[in-house]
Scaffold this active site. Structure first.
Site, mmCIF file in Angstrom:
data_model
loop_
_atom_site.group_PDB
_atom_site.id
_atom_site.type_symbol
_atom_site.label_atom_id
_atom_site.label_comp_id
_atom_site.label_asym_id
_atom_site.label_seq_id
_atom_site.Cartn_x
_atom_site.Cartn_y
_atom_site.Cartn_z
ATOM 1 N N HIS A 16 -0.915 -1.539 -6.432
ATOM 2 C CA HIS A 16 -1.392 -0.936 -7.682
ATOM 3 C C HIS A 16 -1.982 -1.996 -8.612
ATOM 4 O O HIS A 16 -2.954 -1.748 -9.302
ATOM 5 C CB HIS A 16 -0.243 -0.201 -8.389
ATOM 6 N N ASP A 119 -0.984 3.755 -14.744
ATOM 7 C CA ASP A 119 -0.600 4.198 -13.412
ATOM 8 C C ASP A 119 0.043 5.573 -13.419
ATOM 9 O O ASP A 119 0.733 5.941 -14.366
ATOM 10 C CB ASP A 119 0.407 3.180 -12.873
ATOM 11 N N GLN A 345 -7.515 -10.301 3.356
ATOM 12 C CA GLN A 345 -7.963 -9.091 4.058
ATOM 13 C C GLN A 345 -9.436 -8.735 3.846
ATOM 14 O O GLN A 345 -10.147 -8.421 4.794
ATOM 15 C CB GLN A 345 -7.075 -7.907 3.652
ATOM 16 N N HIS A 360 -2.141 1.141 8.186
ATOM 17 C CA HIS A 360 -1.167 2.174 7.799
ATOM 18 C C HIS A 360 -1.816 3.245 6.919
ATOM 19 O O HIS A 360 -1.146 4.183 6.507
ATOM 20 C CB HIS A 360 -0.001 1.525 7.050
ATOM 21 N N TRP A 363 -4.339 3.600 0.680
ATOM 22 C CA TRP A 363 -5.722 3.832 0.251
ATOM 23 C C TRP A 363 -6.506 2.543 0.032
ATOM 24 O O TRP A 363 -7.689 2.463 0.354
ATOM 25 C CB TRP A 363 -5.775 4.714 -1.000
ATOM 26 N N SER A 365 -6.275 -0.308 1.615
ATOM 27 C CA SER A 365 -6.690 -0.809 2.933
ATOM 28 C C SER A 365 -7.768 0.075 3.539
ATOM 29 O O SER A 365 -8.752 -0.411 4.096
ATOM 30 C CB SER A 365 -5.484 -0.865 3.881
ATOM 31 N N GLU A 368 -10.976 -0.623 1.843
ATOM 32 C CA GLU A 368 -11.472 -1.957 2.206
ATOM 33 C C GLU A 368 -12.072 -1.931 3.611
ATOM 34 O O GLU A 368 -13.053 -2.612 3.894
ATOM 35 C CB GLU A 368 -10.347 -2.992 2.072
ATOM 36 N N ALA A 383 4.294 8.042 2.169
ATOM 37 C CA ALA A 383 3.465 8.386 1.010
ATOM 38 C C ALA A 383 2.334 9.329 1.441
ATOM 39 O O ALA A 383 2.555 10.200 2.284
ATOM 40 C CB ALA A 383 2.946 7.122 0.315
ATOM 41 N N GLU A 384 1.111 9.113 0.917
ATOM 42 C CA GLU A 384 0.018 10.041 1.254
ATOM 43 C C GLU A 384 -0.810 9.517 2.424
ATOM 44 O O GLU A 384 -1.926 9.958 2.667
ATOM 45 C CB GLU A 384 -0.839 10.298 0.005
ATOM 46 N N GLN A 385 -0.230 8.572 3.184
ATOM 47 C CA GLN A 385 -0.988 7.922 4.259
ATOM 48 C C GLN A 385 -1.396 8.890 5.373
ATOM 49 O O GLN A 385 -2.455 8.732 5.984
ATOM 50 C CB GLN A 385 -0.172 6.752 4.813
#
Length: 476
Positions: A16, A119, A345, A360, A363, A365, A368, A383-385
């Site tokens: 975050h 946030d 990364q 994973h 968001w 990653s 990106e 989570a929302e993955q």
């Protein structure tokens, strides 16, 4: 109207804080006065990058609020989500965060910002902003798609219509046919029991709906149908201003986002330079996802069985390395590079030698990967993955999954080496590989155009700044 002043307040977690830093840099580059609010032990995440950007005329201020860890039963040094000793302590962490309200109000009183971007996990900031009659904009740090799916799952509860955990259901009222299984939905959503976490999530949603709007690290062309769905069908005010990671043009900025890398950037680039285009698989699961030792062992065997060259980022807290198959490093020393700790990364994903990203689906990653034009091998954990995975595999069609079906906060396990090798080969060398690659490259180009002057995200930020300017001069 003078210079606009924005407060940026991320929850204390790398996933975050890093995009919030990028966002503050982006706003500052457009002439906004930017102030980041954080705690003393998290200042390092921001300070170096802020120093580095001074010569570009980008001024960002940091204001610190003491974090009441000990008062809330947390270890003294615990000021970040990844430092929490166990999940049982999550409510303690958020209680401590809520105690930052009074010092935040004192800062707003002193600095009189025009807007607070905070946030999603700081729901009380909606009331704080209202007290001073300034707009609060929410930053979720995820995709339009994930929020649309989450909204439908919550309202329609389609997981109740299936008889087993493995049976799929269609998520209703969405632009695409999206299928999920019960175990891919968070336990908070499917159990129906009230816990400290479900109460927190409910508060977050209520606070969201009372806020001025939502800012997204995404871009219109990536999720066109879902930007439309979110703003028109769900009726929310929103601005897409990403990909935020692309504001890091400088090699130093790309290399040192958040923490110092555990590998010298030049060594990493030299290794990649020696490889053919699109020949390397980059494997990294972010800063929060945990894997059991047996799952890491399967992953190693899967990487080796795929026969592809690789860079694999392994978190350092795994002290003993019993999970590494015997002789693995020796056998793969020509083919692979293992980075223990934190990797540069964005720098890696931007390199032409990288042909796939095992991720994973957090968001940051995912985006990106999109910005680097890299196809993905998806392995969601929690989570929302699982929702982001569907965006990649079903909507964008820029990747394939390993078959992860179990939402698990503690440690991912159960994916076999054969499935891992098969998914890697499917994205890298099967007859579908060119399609994945071409679509990924097309989205990279769209991302680049979106942030340039006249592009959708550039214009999105212009609109946001105009909206806040109007609000400031009229008081609403």
């Amino acid at each position: 109207m003078g210079q606009l002043h924005f407060f940026f307040f991320p929850v204390m977690a790398h996933g975050h804080m890093i995009p919030t830093l990028d966002m503050a840099k982006l706003f500052a580059s457009r002439g906004v006065k930017a102030t980041i609010i954080t705690t003393p032990l998290n200042e390092f995440v921001f300070s170096k990058a802020i120093q580095r950007n001074k010569h570009l005329g980008i001024e960002i201020e940091i204001r610190l609020i003491k974090f009441p860890a000990v008062e809330n039963g947390l270890p003294e040094e615990c000021e970040r989500l990844d430092q929490i000793p166990s999940d049982e302590k999550l409510p303690n962490f958020f209680k401590a965060v809520a105690m930052m309200q009074e010092p935040l109000e004192q800062l707003i009183e002193e600095c009189r910002p025009d807007c607070l971007i905070s946030d999603m996990f700081l729901p009380w900031t909606t009331d704080t902003a209202a007290k001073f009659n300034i707009p609060r904009i929410v930053f979720h740090g995820t995709s339009f798609f994930a929020l649309c799916v989450e909204n439908s799952v919550r309202l329609n509860k389609p997981f109740k219509n299936v008889s087993s955990d493995s049976e799929t259901f269609v998520v209703p009222d969405l632009p695409h046919e999206i299928k999920l299984t019960r175990t891919q939905v968070s336990p908070f959503e499917r159990s129906g029991e009230e816990t400290a976490m479900t109460r927190m999530i409910k508060t977050v949603r209520e606070s969201d709906s009372k806020s001025y709007g939502v800012v997204f690290n995404s871009f219109y062309e990536l999720e066109t149908d879902y930007v439309e769905h979110y703003t028109k069908v769900l009726g929310r005010r929103a601005w897409a201003i990403g990909p935020l990671s692309m504001c890091n043009r400088d090699i130093e900025d790309k290399a040192e986002r958040g923490k110092k890398s555990s590998i010298d950037k030049h060594e990493c680039l030299k290794w990649l330079d020696s490889k053919k285009p699109s020949s390397v698989v980059y494997v990294c699961f972010g800063s929060v996802a945990n894997f059991t030792a047996s799952q890491l062992h399967e992953l190693a065997m899967g990487i080796e069985a795929s026969g592809q060259e690789f860079i694999w980022v392994v978190r350092t807290e795994l002290d003993n390395e019993d999970w590494l198959p015997e002789g693995f490093e020796e056998r793969t020393k020509e083919k692979g590079l293992i980075i223990r700790g934190w990797a540069p990364q964005v720098l890696i994903l931007d390199h032409e030698s990288v042909g796939a990203f095992v991720t994973h689906c957090g968001w940051n990653s995912t985006l990106e990967g999109v910005s680097g034009g890299v196809p993905m091998v998806t392995w969601p954990v929690f989570a929302e993955q699982f929702f982001n995975e569907k965006l990649v595999t079903e909507v964008l069609k820029t990747g394939a999954g390993v078959g992860s079906i179990q939402w698990k906060r503690s440690a991912s396990e159960g994916v076999k080496r054969e499935a891992i090798a098969k998914a890697i080969k499917r994205v890298m060398v099967s007859e579908e590989a060119d399609g994945f690659r071409n679509r990924a490259k097309a989205y990279k180009e769209m991302a680049r155009k979106a942030i340039e002057e006249g592009g959708s995200s550039y214009t999105g930020l212009t609109t946001l700044l105009e909206d806040i300017s109007t609000y400031s001069s009229t008081g609403h």
